[in-house]
Design a protein around this motif. Structure first.
Motif, short mmCIF file in Angstrom:
data_model
loop_
_atom_site.label_atom_id
_atom_site.label_comp_id
_atom_site.label_asym_id
_atom_site.label_seq_id
_atom_site.Cartn_x
_atom_site.Cartn_y
_atom_site.Cartn_z
N GLU A 15 0.83 -1.20 0.00
CA GLU A 15 0.00 0.00 0.00
C GLU A 15 0.87 1.26 0.00
O GLU A 15 0.54 2.25 -0.63
N ILE A 16 1.98 1.19 0.69
CA ILE A 16 2.93 2.31 0.68
C ILE A 16 3.51 2.47 -0.72
O ILE A 16 3.56 3.57 -1.27
N ALA A 17 3.88 1.36 -1.32
CA ALA A 17 4.49 1.40 -2.66
C ALA A 17 3.50 1.90 -3.71
O ALA A 17 3.85 2.72 -4.56
N ILE A 18 2.25 1.45 -3.64
CA ILE A 18 1.28 1.88 -4.65
C ILE A 18 0.93 3.36 -4.44
O ILE A 18 0.66 4.08 -5.40
N THR A 19 0.95 3.84 -3.20
CA THR A 19 0.74 5.28 -2.97
C THR A 19 1.85 6.07 -3.66
O THR A 19 1.59 7.08 -4.32
N GLN A 20 3.07 5.60 -3.53
CA GLN A 20 4.19 6.29 -4.18
C GLN A 20 4.02 6.30 -5.69
O GLN A 20 4.36 7.27 -6.36
#
Ligand SMILES: [Zn+2]
Length: 64
Positions: A15-20
């Motif tokens: 989820e952190i990666a897709i936000t980025q």
């Protein structure tokens, strides 16, 4: 551990990666799948699919 900037849910690495990916790489505000879906007017399923696509493409943000 980071939490969703909108609902406070504990975030998974994906989820952190897709936000980025969807917001921008330097963002310090991260969102969970549900809040990202709301923010971008897509379904949670679409967010999951995007995560899978980026993983399949070998994106470096998604270290497995
Ligand atoms: Zn959230």
């Amino acid at each position: 551990m980071s939490a969703c900037a909108q609902c406070g849910k504990e975030l998974e690495h994906d989820e952190i990666a897709i936000t980025q990916k969807l917001v921008n790489r330097g963002t310090e505000r991260f969102y969970c799948t549900r809040c990202l879906a709301e923010k971008f007017k897509i379904s949670e399923e679409d967010v999951r699919r995007l995560i899978e696509n980026f993983k399949a493409a070998g994106c470096s943000l998604f270290s497995c």
